[in-house]
Scaffold this motif. Structure first.
Motif, mmCIF file in Angstrom:
data_model
loop_
_atom_site.group_PDB
_atom_site.id
_atom_site.type_symbol
_atom_site.label_atom_id
_atom_site.label_comp_id
_atom_site.label_asym_id
_atom_site.label_seq_id
_atom_site.Cartn_x
_atom_site.Cartn_y
_atom_site.Cartn_z
ATOM 1 N N GLU A 138 -0.492 13.738 42.539
ATOM 2 C CA GLU A 138 -0.215 13.081 43.811
ATOM 3 C C GLU A 138 1.279 12.883 44.014
ATOM 4 O O GLU A 138 1.790 13.047 45.130
ATOM 5 C CB GLU A 138 -0.921 11.723 43.847
ATOM 6 N N ILE A 139 1.991 12.554 42.952
ATOM 7 C CA ILE A 139 3.446 12.345 43.058
ATOM 8 C C ILE A 139 4.130 13.628 43.534
ATOM 9 O O ILE A 139 5.106 13.590 44.287
ATOM 10 C CB ILE A 139 4.032 11.897 41.705
ATOM 11 N N GLY A 140 3.617 14.768 43.119
ATOM 12 C CA GLY A 140 4.211 16.043 43.486
ATOM 13 C C GLY A 140 4.218 16.297 44.976
ATOM 14 O O GLY A 140 4.971 17.157 45.461
ATOM 15 N N SER A 141 3.413 15.549 45.736
ATOM 16 C CA SER A 141 3.370 15.740 47.190
ATOM 17 C C SER A 141 4.450 14.946 47.918
ATOM 18 O O SER A 141 4.634 15.114 49.121
ATOM 19 C CB SER A 141 1.986 15.328 47.723
ATOM 20 N N GLU B 10 7.975 14.032 49.267
ATOM 21 C CA GLU B 10 9.200 14.772 49.591
ATOM 22 C C GLU B 10 10.387 14.186 48.836
ATOM 23 O O GLU B 10 10.602 12.976 48.833
ATOM 24 C CB GLU B 10 9.456 14.707 51.099
ATOM 25 N N GLY B 11 11.145 15.045 48.207
ATOM 26 C CA GLY B 11 12.317 14.602 47.458
ATOM 27 C C GLY B 11 12.059 14.483 45.971
ATOM 28 O O GLY B 11 12.988 14.227 45.206
ATOM 29 N N ALA C 193 9.845 3.479 45.361
ATOM 30 C CA ALA C 193 8.781 2.545 45.761
ATOM 31 C C ALA C 193 7.516 3.308 46.167
ATOM 32 O O ALA C 193 6.389 2.884 45.853
ATOM 33 C CB ALA C 193 9.267 1.670 46.906
ATOM 34 N N GLU C 194 7.696 4.449 46.848
ATOM 35 C CA GLU C 194 6.550 5.253 47.258
ATOM 36 C C GLU C 194 5.815 5.808 46.048
ATOM 37 O O GLU C 194 4.572 5.854 46.018
ATOM 38 C CB GLU C 194 7.017 6.393 48.165
ATOM 39 N N VAL C 195 6.572 6.234 45.027
ATOM 40 C CA VAL C 195 5.951 6.740 43.796
ATOM 41 C C VAL C 195 5.111 5.641 43.137
ATOM 42 O O VAL C 195 3.969 5.871 42.723
ATOM 43 C CB VAL C 195 7.032 7.238 42.814
#
Length: 880
Positions: free
Chosen positions: A87-90, A92-93, A137-139
């Motif tokens: 999921e983290i791979g999706s 951006e950045g 934070a998103e991760v």
């Protein structure tokens, strides 16, 4: 001043409108400090050169580390962790996520502590720097496991420091105003007086910070997260000091004159003192603009604030004095008589009585204490913060469960502009890595030839030759068996025409070849002559070719005669076929050994390193991942991560980095690779460069600072002696106070000073402390017109004691407002300055200043005449 009072209402309205307008339309200084306040190193610094090189190849990306903490074993959650990583791979950045479960078993221990339930997941951040906190934070928010998450990286830590600074600034503003009002209420016992400095300084602060913001935005003015904090406390501190001096002088004048005349006389005398002090402070802080180091230069914003402070002091304050008159001290409007200090007066008189003893005693004590000053500072940004922040917590968890240097290794980049993915280059790389790994303080070296940090013994030529010798021993054993088989076959032929003689010749040939191989093996083991051994093996191979052909011919003949021959001939034919296959197999083995020896011989790096990385290594399973990780720029640059055995922020690690740098460069030179450049990147490298440039700039700027201050004081007081005594007393007091404060902070666990603390605390204390010397000496110069030197300095001490003590308490209070900020750098700076100010005001000034003055007497103004000139000298001929 008369015109200011004449047009008081227009001036007041203009100042208020000016302050309001600039505040409303100016950029947010706090936000600018966050965006542009990063540490900037010069282009000559090694870490900056490494950054530029990485940027050129698009490799200057930030490495983030996600830390997961489970209550149980990590391995029990492997499936959930894999889903989380996917999921983290999706996002951006985020790129190049390392899944520890996909690594070789020996490498997993660097990322998984199964016993403690902790797993470290590195990833690369490729987006804008100012968005890294949001992406982190998103991760964390994507976490679908049962683990507690936290993330860290060097940039995330710096962002956290800046966030903490912004929160500290808000508390500093509030506490500063509260402390100023509280101290003034106590000192003046008036409810009106405290509001005057707050109004006057508040206006100047609003204007000053607005112009600093514009200068940052328009002209790239230097700024740091500490700029606004220093601007607040220094403006409110010295602004209140100046107000106190002028208000006290105004109180003196009100005893003999009306309020209008008192204002004029106050600014004619005390106003001149304030102008000299303010101008000195503005110039001194302005000199910082010429520093090389951006963080040091950022304090120049204070100079702008002081300019507007003087504007406010010479417009708003006299108007308030003229409007309020005695009511400025309400409710003590009838108690305008002056009171001298009960502390300064006896100390000053004692100093005048025993000046020589006082000078030697005080200076000796100060120098003795300063001698124990520990100038070692630290560069650990984490010390600024507590564990509640994600970046800090993640770093602490990694330090507790893995190697401290694992998060922030020293990154060595090697490049010569050519393809480095060759056996020769790999051999040299492994040679350098092997040498670096033996340095004290290095935990391990991770690179393409040792991705797990472990040495691959098969790369050692010594081991490869031992394996080759072992293979040749096996071959000689095989040839012996073939020889024995042929001997038996020759004996078993009875009456055959072909014969036994041919087989006997074959047998003899095999024995000769066997002997040759044994001799070659011995020769190679004793001499290490790979090239000679390879040539000899070539000759042996030719012999085996001939022999193989002979055996095949004999086999054909046997086959033709098989029908007429006995069963014995069939067995013999089968034996010869086996012999042929055996010889071919041995021939192939010799070919492999010869190829290996040829490759070793062709590898120019072998003689220098004793290491040979064969081509076959690059075809090994899993090496592709290592190539992607440690090679970039079309294989024109190679990485080598050096994991330090200790805190990467420490001075010990910086010393280890020095050893690493010299070792790498010496190895490249020894290997004849003068065309190869080595770059050194990472937190330790940056801090090492930071230490070097800050130390050099500290010395240079302080020298300029002293020279500038000396020139200003020499010009103002027309003396070369007074500036020396004034500046000398400041610096001796500072270093003694710094030593004592460091001891006291050590008791609280804050004794290791942040690298920026000595510079900022010295500049700020010197700029502020010199004001009090100016207050006394300028009043002393004024009193000399009608008094002897002794009477003039005594009167100055009596009159200025209350003013200086009140000002120091106010200034100490404003710096105390930095203590609740929670930022270690501000707490340390505030503590040092508070102690130094109190020590200077209560001990050094009342004792040393009068002692120096009475000791030098008229020599205080050397090489010029003292104030009043010859007329004054003629009036007082008492040795003064």
């Amino acid at each position: 001043m008369k015109y200011i009072l004449k047009f008081k209402w227009p001036v007041t309205v203009l100042m208020i409108l000016f302050a309001a307008a600039t505040f409303l339309i100016s950029p947010n200084l706090t936000q600018l400090a966050t965006e542009k306040g990063d540490v900037q190193l010069s282009d000559e610094q090694p870490s900056e050169q490494a950054r530029v090189f990485l940027e050129e190849y698009g490799e200057d990306n930030e490495m983030m580390s996600l830390v997961l903490e489970f209550e149980g074993n990590v391995s029990d959650n492997e499936s959930n962790i894999n889903d989380y990583i996917e999921e983290i791979g999706s996002i951006e950045g985020v790129d190049n996520i390392v899944n520890p479960f996909n690594l070789a078993e020996e490498m997993q221990t660097n990322f998984i502590n199964d016993e403690n339930g902790v797993i470290l997941i590195p990833m690369e951040y490729t987006g804008p720097v100012n968005e890294i906190s949001n992406v982190a934070a998103e991760v964390e928010n994507l976490n679908s496991t049962a683990a507690k998450t936290s993330m860290t990286s060097n940039e995330l830590i710096q962002n956290t420091v800046e966030q903490d600074a912004m929160e500290g600034i808000q508390s500093t503003e509030m506490f500063t105003v509260i402390i100023v009002i509280a101290v003034l209420l106590i000192m003046f016992r008036s409810v009106v007086t405290p509001l005057v400095p707050v109004a006057v300084v508040g206006l100047s602060y609003l204007i000053g910070q607005s112009f600093v913001g514009w200068f940052v935005e328009w002209f790239g003015f230097p700024v740091s997260p500490q700029t606004q904090s220093f601007l607040i406390v220094i403006l409110f501190g010295i602004g209140t000091d100046y107000c106190i001096l002028l208000l006290n002088r105004f109180k003196e004048e009100l005893q003999f004159h009306d309020k209008y005349e008192s204002v004029l006389r106050t600014f004619r005398t005390g106003g001149k003192t304030v102008f000299i002090s303010g101008l000195s402070g503005a110039i001194v802080f302005g000199v910082l603009y010429f520093a090389n180091f951006e963080i040091y230069r950022s304090a120049v914003g204070v100079a702008i604030g002081i300019v507007f402070l003087l504007l406010s002091l010479f417009t708003v304050l006299p108007i308030l004095m003229q409007l309020l008159g005695r009511y400025i001290f309400w409710p003590n409007i009838k108690k305008s008589e002056f009171h001298e200090s009960r502390l300064w007066t006896p100390l000053g008189i004692f100093s005048l009585k025993y000046p020589t003893r006082i000078i030697f005693t005080v200076i000796a004590i100060l120098i003795a204490v300063a001698f124990f000053y520990n100038d070692e500072v630290n560069y650990d940004s984490l010390e600024e913060l507590d564990d509640s922040y994600s970046a800090v917590h993640a770093t602490n968890v990694v330090s507790e469960n893995f190697d401290e240097g694992q998060l922030f290794p020293v990154e060595v980049i090697i490049s010569n502009g050519g393809d480095l993915l060759t056996p020769q280059s790999m051999s040299r790389l492994e040679g350098v890595a092997s040498t670096v790994s033996n340095i004290d303080g290095v935990k391990e070296v991770q690179t393409l030839t040792r991705p797990s940090g472990e040495v691959i013994d098969d790369f050692l030529v010594r081991n490869q030759l031992e394996q080759a010798n072992s293979s040749m021993d096996d071959m000689t054993g095989g040839l012996s068996e073939i020889s024995d088989g042929l001997s038996e076959a020759a004996e078993g032929i009875d009456g055959s025409e072909m014969a036994g003689g041919d087989l006997s010749e074959l047998n003899q040939g095999i024995d000769d070849i066997n002997t040759n191989i044994t001799q070659i093996s011995t020769y190679m083991a004793q001499t290490g002559d790979v090239q000679g051994a390879s040539q000899q093996l070539g000759q042996v191979q030719q012999g085996l070719n001939t022999m193989s052909e002979q055996v095949a011919t004999a086999n054909e003949q046997m086959t033709q005669q098989q029908e007429a021959a006995s069963a014995q001939m069939e067995e013999l034919s089968t034996g010869l076929e086996d012999a042929t296959a055996g010889i071919d197999e041995i021939q192939g083995g010799l070919g492999e050994v010869q190829t290996l020896l040829g490759n070793i011989n062709d590898n120019e790096a072998v003689d220098q390193t004793g290491i040979h990385v064969p081509e076959e290594y690059f075809e090994t399973d899993g090496v592709d991942d290592a190539v992607d990780q440690y090679s970039f720029g079309d294989d024109k640059a190679l990485r080598m991560n050096v994991v330090l055995d200790g805190d990467p922020y420490s001075h010990e690690s910086m010393n280890v980095l020095d050893d690493i740098e010299s070792t790498v460069n010496n190895e490249l030179q020894r290997l004849g690779r003068e065309d190869t450049t080595a770059y050194f990147s990472g937190v330790t490298s940056m801090n090492r460069d930071l230490d070097e440039i800050s130390t050099d700039d500290y010395t240079r700027v302080v020298t300029i600072f002293i020279a500038t201050l000396f020139i200003i004081l020499a010009f103002v007081f027309r003396s070369l002696i007074l500036p020396v005594t004034m500046i000398g007393s400041i610096f001796v007091t500072y270093f003694a106070s710094l030593t004592i404060t460091q001891w006291l902070l050590g008791l609280l666990g804050l004794g290791d000073l942040n690298w920026a603390v000595p510079f900022f605390s010295l500049i700020i204390f010197a700029a502020l402390g010199i004001d009090y010397s100016i207050f006394i000496i300028d009043r002393f110069r004024e009193e000399l017109a009608n008094k002897s030197i002794r009477d003039a300095i005594e009167h100055s001490i009596r009159r200025m004691g209350v003013t200086v003590i009140t000002a120091v308490i106010i200034l100490s209070g404003t710096f105390a407002a930095l203590l609740p900020s929670g930022m270690i750098i501000l707490i340390q700076v505030a503590s040092i300055i508070i102690f130094a100010l109190l020590f200077y005001a209560f001990i050094v000034l009342p004792l040393l200043v009068p002692a120096f003055v009475i000791t030098f007497r008229r020599g205080n103004w050397w090489p010029f005449r003292m104030p009043g000139g010859k007329e004054r000298e003629d009036r007082f001929k008492d040795g003064d």
